[in-house]
Design an enzyme around this catalytic site. Structure first.
Site, PDB file in Angstrom:
ATOM      1  N   LYS A   1       0.817  -1.195   0.000  1.00  0.00           N
ATOM      2  CA  LYS A   1       0.000   0.000   0.000  1.00  0.00           C
ATOM      3  C   LYS A   1       0.865   1.265   0.000  1.00  0.00           C
ATOM      4  O   LYS A   1       0.408   2.341  -0.318  1.00  0.00           O
ATOM      5  CB  LYS A   1      -0.861   0.042   1.280  1.00  0.00           C
ATOM      6  CG  LYS A   1      -1.779  -1.114   1.476  1.00  0.00           C
ATOM      7  CD  LYS A   1      -2.433  -1.001   2.884  1.00  0.00           C
ATOM      8  CE  LYS A   1      -3.275  -2.220   3.134  1.00  0.00           C
ATOM      9  NZ  LYS A   1      -3.674  -2.300   4.558  1.00  0.00           N
ATOM     10  N   GLY A   2       2.112   1.117   0.402  1.00  0.00           N
ATOM     11  CA  GLY A   2       2.960   2.272   0.710  1.00  0.00           C
ATOM     12  C   GLY A   2       3.127   3.276  -0.409  1.00  0.00           C
ATOM     13  O   GLY A   2       3.315   4.465  -0.157  1.00  0.00           O
TER      14      GLY A   2
ATOM     15  N   ARG B   1       0.197   6.845   7.501  1.00  0.00           N
ATOM     16  CA  ARG B   1       0.284   6.904   6.034  1.00  0.00           C
ATOM     17  C   ARG B   1      -0.228   8.239   5.507  1.00  0.00           C
ATOM     18  O   ARG B   1       0.162   8.694   4.443  1.00  0.00           O
ATOM     19  CB  ARG B   1      -0.545   5.785   5.403  1.00  0.00           C
ATOM     20  CG  ARG B   1       0.006   4.385   5.610  1.00  0.00           C
ATOM     21  CD  ARG B   1      -0.686   3.406   4.661  1.00  0.00           C
ATOM     22  NE  ARG B   1      -0.554   2.025   5.086  1.00  0.00           N
ATOM     23  CZ  ARG B   1       0.475   1.237   4.800  1.00  0.00           C
ATOM     24  NH1 ARG B   1       1.481   1.702   4.093  1.00  0.00           N
ATOM     25  NH2 ARG B   1       0.508  -0.008   5.210  1.00  0.00           N
TER      26      ARG B   1
ATOM     27  N   ASP C   1       3.939   3.616   6.741  1.00  0.00           N
ATOM     28  CA  ASP C   1       3.243   3.425   8.012  1.00  0.00           C
ATOM     29  C   ASP C   1       4.151   2.883   9.110  1.00  0.00           C
ATOM     30  O   ASP C   1       5.260   2.418   8.848  1.00  0.00           O
ATOM     31  CB  ASP C   1       2.083   2.442   7.823  1.00  0.00           C
ATOM     32  CG  ASP C   1       2.572   1.003   7.689  1.00  0.00           C
ATOM     33  OD1 ASP C   1       3.483   0.768   6.865  1.00  0.00           O
ATOM     34  OD2 ASP C   1       2.068   0.124   8.407  1.00  0.00           O
TER      35      ASP C   1
ATOM     36  N   PHE D   1      14.036   4.788  10.598  1.00  0.00           N
ATOM     37  CA  PHE D   1      12.693   4.322  10.265  1.00  0.00           C
ATOM     38  C   PHE D   1      11.789   5.543  10.078  1.00  0.00           C
ATOM     39  O   PHE D   1      11.581   6.314  11.010  1.00  0.00           O
ATOM     40  CB  PHE D   1      12.141   3.403  11.355  1.00  0.00           C
ATOM     41  CG  PHE D   1      10.864   2.741  10.953  1.00  0.00           C
ATOM     42  CD1 PHE D   1      10.879   1.606  10.149  1.00  0.00           C
ATOM     43  CD2 PHE D   1       9.640   3.270  11.342  1.00  0.00           C
ATOM     44  CE1 PHE D   1       9.686   1.002   9.759  1.00  0.00           C
ATOM     45  CE2 PHE D   1       8.450   2.673  10.950  1.00  0.00           C
ATOM     46  CZ  PHE D   1       8.482   1.542  10.153  1.00  0.00           C
TER      47      PHE D   1
ATOM     48  N   GLU E   1       7.706   2.470  -6.094  1.00  0.00           N
ATOM     49  CA  GLU E   1       7.816   1.989  -4.707  1.00  0.00           C
ATOM     50  C   GLU E   1       7.883   3.162  -3.738  1.00  0.00           C
ATOM     51  O   GLU E   1       8.272   4.265  -4.112  1.00  0.00           O
ATOM     52  CB  GLU E   1       9.106   1.172  -4.545  1.00  0.00           C
ATOM     53  CG  GLU E   1       8.917  -0.310  -4.363  1.00  0.00           C
ATOM     54  CD  GLU E   1       8.204  -0.740  -3.082  1.00  0.00           C
ATOM     55  OE1 GLU E   1       7.512   0.070  -2.439  1.00  0.00           O
ATOM     56  OE2 GLU E   1       8.344  -1.919  -2.727  1.00  0.00           O
ATOM     57  N   ASP E   2       7.544   2.882  -2.492  1.00  0.00           N
ATOM     58  CA  ASP E   2       7.667   3.918  -1.464  1.00  0.00           C
ATOM     59  C   ASP E   2       9.112   4.051  -0.985  1.00  0.00           C
ATOM     60  O   ASP E   2       9.663   5.137  -0.911  1.00  0.00           O
ATOM     61  CB  ASP E   2       6.725   3.641  -0.279  1.00  0.00           C
ATOM     62  CG  ASP E   2       6.846   2.216   0.282  1.00  0.00           C
ATOM     63  OD1 ASP E   2       7.614   1.410  -0.267  1.00  0.00           O
ATOM     64  OD2 ASP E   2       6.173   1.919   1.282  1.00  0.00           O
TER      65      ASP E   2
HETATM   66  P1  5GP Z   1      13.026  -4.408   1.516  1.00  0.00           P
HETATM   67  O1  5GP Z   1      13.674  -3.432   0.563  1.00  0.00           O
HETATM   68  O2  5GP Z   1      13.814  -4.525   2.790  1.00  0.00           O
HETATM   69  O3  5GP Z   1      12.729  -5.753   0.912  1.00  0.00           O
HETATM   70  O4  5GP Z   1      11.599  -3.905   1.975  1.00  0.00           O
HETATM   71  C1  5GP Z   1      11.143  -2.644   1.714  1.00  0.00           C
HETATM   72  C2  5GP Z   1       9.831  -2.493   2.460  1.00  0.00           C
HETATM   73  O5  5GP Z   1      10.081  -2.418   3.875  1.00  0.00           O
HETATM   74  C3  5GP Z   1       9.163  -1.188   2.084  1.00  0.00           C
HETATM   75  O6  5GP Z   1       8.270  -1.325   0.994  1.00  0.00           O
HETATM   76  C4  5GP Z   1       8.447  -0.814   3.382  1.00  0.00           C
HETATM   77  O7  5GP Z   1       7.185  -1.446   3.423  1.00  0.00           O
HETATM   78  C5  5GP Z   1       9.326  -1.394   4.470  1.00  0.00           C
HETATM   79  N1  5GP Z   1      10.247  -0.366   5.015  1.00  0.00           N
HETATM   80  C6  5GP Z   1      11.584  -0.329   4.887  1.00  0.00           C
HETATM   81  N2  5GP Z   1      12.106   0.747   5.509  1.00  0.00           N
HETATM   82  C7  5GP Z   1      11.055   1.421   6.048  1.00  0.00           C
HETATM   83  C8  5GP Z   1      10.935   2.651   6.816  1.00  0.00           C
HETATM   84  O8  5GP Z   1      11.887   3.375   7.134  1.00  0.00           O
HETATM   85  N3  5GP Z   1       9.678   3.015   7.161  1.00  0.00           N
HETATM   86  C9  5GP Z   1       8.569   2.290   6.852  1.00  0.00           C
HETATM   87  N4  5GP Z   1       7.392   2.759   7.272  1.00  0.00           N
HETATM   88  N5  5GP Z   1       8.648   1.130   6.136  1.00  0.00           N
HETATM   89  C10 5GP Z   1       9.871   0.708   5.732  1.00  0.00           C
END
Ligand code: 5GP
Length: 191
Positions: free
Chosen positions: A54-55, A177, A171, A164, A110-111
């Site tokens: 959802k991000g 969000r 979220d 973070f 992507e977020d």
């Molecule tokens: P990765 O790159 O480790 O496979 O996962 C990325 C996902 O982890 C992102 O889409 C998000 O959902 C979550 N994520 C990673 N870092 C953060 C952060 O600083 N804040 C938030 N809210 N989610 C994060």
């Protein structure tokens, strides 16, 4: 009936437990730049923006309105399994694309990219579907915890330190969000 006992409305956007990292104005200016760059790169091509739920919903909504080209959008939702707090790279598709991408130019939106494991797997899945090109746009890039060092990110909103962050689609346990800015939770024990 008297109003005296009514508590004031909770104000999430000025929550004192949040430190602003990127304001709404700074974000808007950066998205306008990204939109111009993407429009120049994809002129004359059939562009599909694929939002990862959802991000990415807030970023996608703003970015698409900054890209002055004919385009379509689609969504995917994936769950990544975590070993403790680190994602394992196993990805389950919870919602797949609604339309085929064969012959299209796909920009995955992507977020945030952290370890890169989820996205690497997602790009492998999409890579077998006959798209003319697949590229990646992320609002935030957090390179420090990156495990997939070879993951190529084509468009980055902001590169951030290993903190973070919440807001602008991101979220913490489902909350924040809707913040119009990117912030850091000062005391995570009171999320
Ligand atoms: P990765 O790159 O480790 O496979 O996962 C990325 C996902 O982890 C992102 O889409 C998000 O959902 C979550 N994520 C990673 N870092 C953060 C952060 O600083 N804040 C938030 N809210 N989610 C994060």
């Amino acid at each position: 009936m008297s109003n005296e006992s009514v508590r004031p409305a909770a104000t999430e956007f000025s929550n004192p437990n949040l430190r602003v990292m990127y304001s709404q104005e700074v974000i808007a200016a950066r998205i306008a730049e990204l939109g111009r760059e993407i429009a120049a790169d994809y002129a004359g091509k059939e562009l599909v923006l694929v939002g990862v739920l959802k991000g990415s919903c807030v970023f996608l909504a703003d970015l698409m309105r900054a890209i002055d080209l004919p385009l379509t959008i689609d969504f995917m939702s994936v769950s990544s399994y975590k070993d403790g707090t680190v994602s394992s790279g196993d990805v389950e598709i919870l919602k797949d694309l609604s339309n085929p991408i064969r012959g299209k130019h796909v920009l995955v939106v992507e977020d945030i990219v952290d370890t890169g494991l989820t996205l690497t797997r997602l790009l492998e899945i999409l890579g077998s579907r006959g798209a003319d090109s697949i590229r990646l746009a992320t609002f935030l890039d957090k390179p420090e915890p990156r495990i997939k060092k070879d993951l190529k990110i084509d468009y980055i909103g902001f590169t951030i330190p290993n903190e973070f962050v919440v807001g602008y689609g991101l979220d913490a346990a489902g909350r924040y969000r809707n913040l119009p800015f990117i912030g850091v939770v000062i005391d995570p024990s009171v999320i």
